[in-house]
Design a protein around this motif. Structure first.
Motif, PDB file in Angstrom:
ATOM      1  N   ILE A   3      54.281 -21.937 -71.392  1.00 30.86           N
ATOM      2  CA  ILE A   3      55.318 -21.711 -72.095  1.00 30.86           C
ATOM      3  C   ILE A   3      54.812 -20.479 -73.400  1.00 30.86           C
ATOM      4  O   ILE A   3      53.702 -20.993 -73.860  1.00 30.86           O
ATOM      5  N   ILE A   4      55.584 -19.731 -73.372  1.00 32.23           N
ATOM      6  CA  ILE A   4      54.998 -18.420 -74.506  1.00 32.23           C
ATOM      7  C   ILE A   4      56.059 -18.567 -75.693  1.00 32.23           C
ATOM      8  O   ILE A   4      57.329 -18.266 -75.357  1.00 32.23           O
ATOM      9  N   THR A   5      55.669 -18.878 -76.653  1.00 24.87           N
ATOM     10  CA  THR A   5      56.526 -18.908 -77.966  1.00 24.87           C
ATOM     11  C   THR A   5      56.372 -17.962 -79.022  1.00 24.87           C
ATOM     12  O   THR A   5      57.217 -17.679 -79.795  1.00 24.87           O
ATOM     13  N   SER A   6      55.367 -17.214 -79.063  1.00 25.26           N
ATOM     14  CA  SER A   6      55.197 -15.982 -80.040  1.00 25.26           C
ATOM     15  C   SER A   6      55.090 -14.520 -79.166  1.00 25.26           C
ATOM     16  O   SER A   6      54.446 -14.409 -78.465  1.00 25.26           O
ATOM     17  N   THR A   7      55.640 -13.830 -80.253  1.00 31.65           N
ATOM     18  CA  THR A   7      55.611 -12.448 -79.876  1.00 31.65           C
ATOM     19  C   THR A   7      54.356 -11.805 -80.081  1.00 31.65           C
ATOM     20  O   THR A   7      54.356 -10.495 -79.483  1.00 31.65           O
ATOM     21  N   LYS A  10      48.783 -12.271 -76.831  1.00 24.46           N
ATOM     22  CA  LYS A  10      48.106 -11.169 -76.166  1.00 24.46           C
ATOM     23  C   LYS A  10      48.673 -10.545 -75.052  1.00 24.46           C
ATOM     24  O   LYS A  10      48.935  -9.407 -74.854  1.00 24.46           O
ATOM     25  N   ARG A  11      48.925 -11.527 -74.068  1.00 26.99           N
ATOM     26  CA  ARG A  11      49.691 -10.952 -72.791  1.00 26.99           C
ATOM     27  C   ARG A  11      51.086 -10.348 -73.189  1.00 26.99           C
ATOM     28  O   ARG A  11      51.206  -9.040 -72.461  1.00 26.99           O
ATOM     29  N   ILE A  12      51.961 -10.829 -73.921  1.00 28.10           N
ATOM     30  CA  ILE A  12      53.170 -10.261 -74.142  1.00 28.10           C
ATOM     31  C   ILE A  12      52.932  -8.936 -74.691  1.00 28.10           C
ATOM     32  O   ILE A  12      53.731  -7.847 -74.613  1.00 28.10           O
ATOM     33  N   VAL A  52      60.905 -15.758 -67.998  1.00 31.36           N
ATOM     34  CA  VAL A  52      62.211 -16.253 -67.860  1.00 31.36           C
ATOM     35  C   VAL A  52      62.560 -16.931 -69.069  1.00 31.36           C
ATOM     36  O   VAL A  52      61.610 -17.762 -69.907  1.00 31.36           O
ATOM     37  N   VAL A  53      63.479 -16.802 -69.833  1.00 29.79           N
ATOM     38  CA  VAL A  53      63.786 -17.292 -71.235  1.00 29.79           C
ATOM     39  C   VAL A  53      64.127 -18.973 -70.868  1.00 29.79           C
ATOM     40  O   VAL A  53      64.551 -19.180 -70.001  1.00 29.79           O
ATOM     41  N   GLU A  54      63.598 -19.563 -71.950  1.00 29.39           N
ATOM     42  CA  GLU A  54      63.695 -21.039 -71.881  1.00 29.39           C
ATOM     43  C   GLU A  54      65.210 -21.426 -71.632  1.00 29.39           C
ATOM     44  O   GLU A  54      66.135 -20.943 -72.381  1.00 29.39           O
ATOM     45  N   GLN A  69      63.550 -16.680 -76.524  1.00 30.56           N
ATOM     46  CA  GLN A  69      64.363 -15.536 -76.584  1.00 30.56           C
ATOM     47  C   GLN A  69      63.769 -14.276 -77.365  1.00 30.56           C
ATOM     48  O   GLN A  69      63.477 -13.403 -76.599  1.00 30.56           O
ATOM     49  N   PRO A  70      63.246 -14.679 -78.461  1.00 26.88           N
ATOM     50  CA  PRO A  70      62.280 -13.291 -79.163  1.00 26.88           C
ATOM     51  C   PRO A  70      61.072 -12.625 -78.237  1.00 26.88           C
ATOM     52  O   PRO A  70      60.990 -11.600 -78.281  1.00 26.88           O
ATOM     53  N   VAL A  71      60.512 -13.523 -77.557  1.00 30.29           N
ATOM     54  CA  VAL A  71      59.610 -13.051 -76.869  1.00 30.29           C
ATOM     55  C   VAL A  71      60.161 -12.158 -75.477  1.00 30.29           C
ATOM     56  O   VAL A  71      59.512 -11.104 -75.328  1.00 30.29           O
TER      57      VAL A  71
END
Length: 245
Positions: A3-7, A10-12, A52-54, A69-71
């Motif tokens: 799960i990625i939560t931060s915009t 690094k990958r994002i 995919v969005v949560e 969603q912000p990510v």
């Protein structure tokens, strides 16, 4: 499940750079959006990553990275919230015999280029040749307009003069779409088994040097306006010359 939560992840941040042509050219990767595009990319075996969005999921056999969603929005060019973002690699086009091709001479609008791809694929054309000043096929707007056809249709950026001459040496007849005094009506031409259709810039049409190379000029007969949007013209020509010989 990741799960990625931060915009600022690094990958994002790296994937977001793919919204720029320079990064797409450097990496050979690009972004796609929407479930249909994801499924088409998977079918073409070019899908590398799926975000995919949560709260959502896709019923496909592929690893899914869940994001807030912000990510997801950081990877999207949509005005509304996106749900699915894919990272794809550019496919290597095959060298194969072609019978029906389109040649785009400096078509500028990404939506027009994408729609022409969709039309060409729908009507069974083999390949699209684009001049080097056409819109970028991997521009997000172009990609969306193709509706996945770019994953299945060969294309190449080329010198159109050289390409037309090579095709003619292979006995392919080249038709230029032009409102010219010596052009023939679409309904009056005889369509050979192998042919290419040249479509030009939205404003000034086909360059004279390209027109001079064409074996024949053709125009779509109309009652009112003299010209059509290039993507609309492409659809009419593709259909009529493919099926109504």
């Amino acid at each position: 499940m990741q799960i990625i939560t931060s915009t600022q992840n690094k990958r994002i941040k790296e994937r977001a750079k793919l919204l720029k042509k320079k990064k797409r050219d450097q990496t050979g990767c690009f972004l796609i959006e929407g479930s249909h595009m994801i499924q088409e990319a998977l079918r073409a075996q070019v899908l590398d990553e799926l975000y995919v969005v949560e709260g959502s999921s896709l019923s496909i056999d592929f690893p899914q990275i869940i994001c807030t969603q912000p990510v997801i929005n950081r990877l999207s060019q949509q005005k509304s919230d996106a749900k699915y973002i894919g990272v794809c690699h550019k496919k290597i086009n095959t060298e194969k015999d072609v019978k029906r091709v389109l040649l785009l001479d400096d078509v500028q609008d990404p939506g027009n280029v994408g729609t022409i791809f969709r039309t060409a694929y729908s009507f069974g054309y083999d390949k699209i040749f684009l001049s080097k000043h056409c819109a970028d096929v991997y521009n997000p707007k172009t990609i969306q307009s193709t509706q996945g056809s770019l994953f299945h249709l060969d294309f190449a950026y080329v010198d159109l003069v050289d390409t037309i001459q090579k095709l003619q040496k292979q006995n392919m007849q080249i038709f230029g779409s032009a409102l010219h005094k010596n052009s023939q009506s679409l309904q009056d031409i005889t369509v050979p088994k192998t042919f290419g259709i040249v479509l030009g810039h939205e404003g000034h049409g086909i360059h004279e040097a390209i027109l001079d190379l064409c074996d024949q000029w053709v125009h779509i007969e109309m009652d009112q306006f003299e010209s059509l949007n290039v993507a609309v013209a492409a659809a009419i020509l593709c259909y009529e010359m493919r099926y109504n010989k």
